[in-house]
Enzyme design. Sequence first.
Site, PDB file in Angstrom:
ATOM      1  N   TYR A   1       0.845  -1.192   0.000  1.00  7.77           N
ATOM      2  CA  TYR A   1       0.000   0.000   0.000  1.00  7.77           C
ATOM      3  C   TYR A   1       0.884   1.246   0.000  1.00  7.77           C
ATOM      4  O   TYR A   1       1.605   1.495   0.949  1.00  7.77           O
ATOM      5  CB  TYR A   1      -0.897  -0.059   1.236  1.00  7.77           C
TER       6      TYR A   1
ATOM      7  N   LYS B   1      -1.511  -1.366  -4.036  1.00  5.25           N
ATOM      8  CA  LYS B   1      -2.513  -0.297  -4.054  1.00  5.25           C
ATOM      9  C   LYS B   1      -1.774   1.028  -4.029  1.00  5.25           C
ATOM     10  O   LYS B   1      -1.026   1.306  -3.090  1.00  5.25           O
ATOM     11  CB  LYS B   1      -3.454  -0.396  -2.857  1.00  5.25           C
TER      12      LYS B   1
END
Length: 301
Positions: free
Chosen positions: A135, A163
């Site tokens: 992330y 992400k």
Amino acid sequence: MKPICGIIPPVVTPLAAQDQLDEPGLERLIEHILAGGVHGLFILGTTGEGPDCSYAVRRAMIDRTCRQVDGRVPVLVGITDTSYAESVSLANYAAECGADAVVAAPPYYFSVGQPELQDYFLDLFDKMPLPVMLYNMPSCTKVNIGIDVLRRLLEHPNMAGFKDSSGQMVYFHLALRLFADYPEKSILVGPEELLAESTLMGGHGGVSGGANVFPKLYVNLYNAAREGNLSETRRLHELVIRVTDLYRVGRHTSSTIKGIKAALGCLGICSDIMLEPFRHFFAEDRKRVQAVLDELLPRMT
């Protein structure tokens, strides 16, 4: 597991009090989101106020979500923490509860260099009982995961995907190019304003906060973009941009989460209580949220 693709809403954490989960609200919220046809759920992320939750609330959120979802879609659990040991502990608990993957951003207190960041994630991946979604959230962690570091981390078999919430499309395109050699891994975009563009360019979906409120809209946009239906993609993208007006009701960076929670509160789905140090919207701002909903709801059919 299969590549993590599609719309994976970052679920808000409904609260009955500062250290108490709103369990009936969570049940309604999960069913509301799943009814929109989403492809997974991401709990305890930024929108879920994960780093601010007590460990008791985090574990309750994991347990209740996994039991209610019961395998209908993958459940991804945020384990980002300043403590490596606590991240590992939470990942193990998520695995015990039946989660499908974990999500980890860089530790967010001490500044970290790129070589340190690479070694940290390689060590973390080795300890994980579940696949890991990396992330990138530089606005909260003070560090951007460099492309060279991402290239190295992609080689690790326990990294399931990436992400990117940097909001930088040049960076996203450079990262996307790396994934051509890893068809079993996926790259998702965080900011929903970029969902249409990123999907049209080959991205694998989005972690869109507004999908807490209007899940079907985001699923339809993802499908239209994936199919190359430009006119429908443009139409739905304009609706998504209107949804993001919910995030501009307040005056501070916390307004995004406040706007989503206020909208869910107006719809009677769950509580809009925020964790300290934040406060929910008061009456005047809540009326502005309701006005956005009043305009949008008839357009969602």
